[in-house]
Scaffold this motif. Structure first.
Motif, short mmCIF file in Angstrom:
data_model
loop_
_atom_site.label_atom_id
_atom_site.label_comp_id
_atom_site.label_asym_id
_atom_site.label_seq_id
_atom_site.Cartn_x
_atom_site.Cartn_y
_atom_site.Cartn_z
N LEU A 257 0.83 -1.19 0.00
CA LEU A 257 0.00 0.00 0.00
C LEU A 257 0.87 1.25 0.00
CD1 LEU A 257 -3.00 0.70 0.09
CD2 LEU A 257 -2.86 0.68 2.57
N ARG A 258 0.62 2.13 -0.94
CA ARG A 258 1.42 3.34 -1.09
C ARG A 258 0.51 4.55 -1.15
NH1 ARG A 258 4.85 0.09 -0.27
NH2 ARG A 258 6.52 -0.60 -1.61
N PRO A 259 0.95 5.66 -0.54
CA PRO A 259 0.18 6.90 -0.71
C PRO A 259 0.28 7.37 -2.15
CG PRO A 259 2.20 7.31 0.51
CD PRO A 259 2.13 5.83 0.28
N SER A 260 -0.75 8.00 -2.63
CA SER A 260 -0.77 8.49 -4.01
C SER A 260 -1.07 9.98 -4.02
CB SER A 260 -1.85 7.77 -4.82
OG SER A 260 -1.60 6.40 -4.86
N ASN A 261 -0.50 10.66 -4.97
CA ASN A 261 -0.78 12.07 -5.16
C ASN A 261 -1.71 12.22 -6.35
OD1 ASN A 261 0.92 12.98 -3.10
ND2 ASN A 261 2.69 12.91 -4.43
N ILE A 262 -2.71 13.04 -6.18
CA ILE A 262 -3.62 13.34 -7.28
C ILE A 262 -3.26 14.72 -7.78
CG2 ILE A 262 -6.01 13.75 -7.94
CD1 ILE A 262 -6.83 11.86 -5.68
N LYS A 263 -2.94 14.81 -9.02
CA LYS A 263 -2.60 16.10 -9.61
C LYS A 263 -3.75 16.52 -10.52
CE LYS A 263 2.33 15.47 -9.30
NZ LYS A 263 3.60 15.48 -9.97
N VAL A 264 -4.25 17.71 -10.26
CA VAL A 264 -5.34 18.22 -11.08
C VAL A 264 -4.84 18.47 -12.48
CG1 VAL A 264 -7.02 20.08 -11.33
CG2 VAL A 264 -6.44 19.24 -9.06
N GLY A 265 -3.59 18.76 -12.61
CA GLY A 265 -3.00 18.98 -13.92
C GLY A 265 -2.91 20.45 -14.24
#
Length: 147
Positions: free
Chosen positions: A15-23
Motif C-alpha cells: 500500500l502506497r500513498p498516491s498524489n492526485i494532480k489536477v493537472g
C-alpha cells in the motif's frame, strides 16, 4: 498517521500513498455581474486559478469570521488516494501465486477506512465478514488502527 498505519498493518508493504494532480488544464469559469447580468464564460490560466482559489478561501474565512462562526448544514468533501501495488497482474496473483487479490485489497481499504474514521475495523466491516477478515489480517484486528 495514515503512513504509520500503512507501515504497521500492511504486512506485504503493497500500500502506497498516491498524489492526485489536477493537472495544468485550463479551468472554465462562469460568472455573472449582478443578478440580471449576462452570464459570461472565461478560461483561467494557472495564475488565475491560484488567485480564484485564494479568493474563495478568503471569502470562506470572512464568512466564518476566521472560524469563529460555526457553519451549519455544510459539507466538506475530501479525496484520499492510495495505491495497492501487486508484483504480478491480478490474474497471475490469483493463479500463479495462489493468493486472493480481493483479500489484500480488503485489508488495504480497512487500514485506510479505520484510520480516516478513527474507528476499529470490526465496527466498519459487515458483522458477517468480521471473523473471516480477522483470520486473514489478525494484526489489523488485534490492535485497533484508530488509536
Amino acid at each position: 498517521e495514515l503512513d504509520a498505519n500503512y507501515l504497521k498493518f500492511d504486512t506485504d508493504a503493497k500500500l502506497r500513498p498516491s498524489n492526485i494532480k489536477v493537472g495544468t488544464e485550463l479551468w472554465q469559469k462562469q460568472e455573472q455581474r449582478g443578478f440580471l447580468g449576462e452570464v459570461k464564460k472565461r478560461t483561467l490560466d494557472t495564475a488565475e486559478q491560484r488567485r480564484e482559489t485564494n479568493q474563495a478561501y478568503d471569502l470562506l474565512d470572512a464568512l466564518s469570521r476566521s472560524g469563529a462562526l460555526v457553519l451549519e448544514s455544510t459539507s466538506l468533501h475530501v479525496v484520499l488516494a492510495a495505491t495497492h501495488c501487486f508484483d504480478e497482474t491480478i490474474i497471475n496473483t490469483a493463479i500463479k501465486e495462489n493468493q486472493n487479490p480481493i483479500e489484500k485489497l480488503e485489508r488495504s481499504m480497512m487500514i485506510v477506512a479505520s484510520t480516516v474514521h478513527r474507528s476499529p475495523p470490526q465496527r466498519l466491516a459487515s458483522p458477517a465478514q468480521v471473523q473471516r477478515m480477522r483470520e486473514l489480517s489478525p494484526a489489523l484486528f488485534a490492535e485497533s488502527v484508530s488509536k
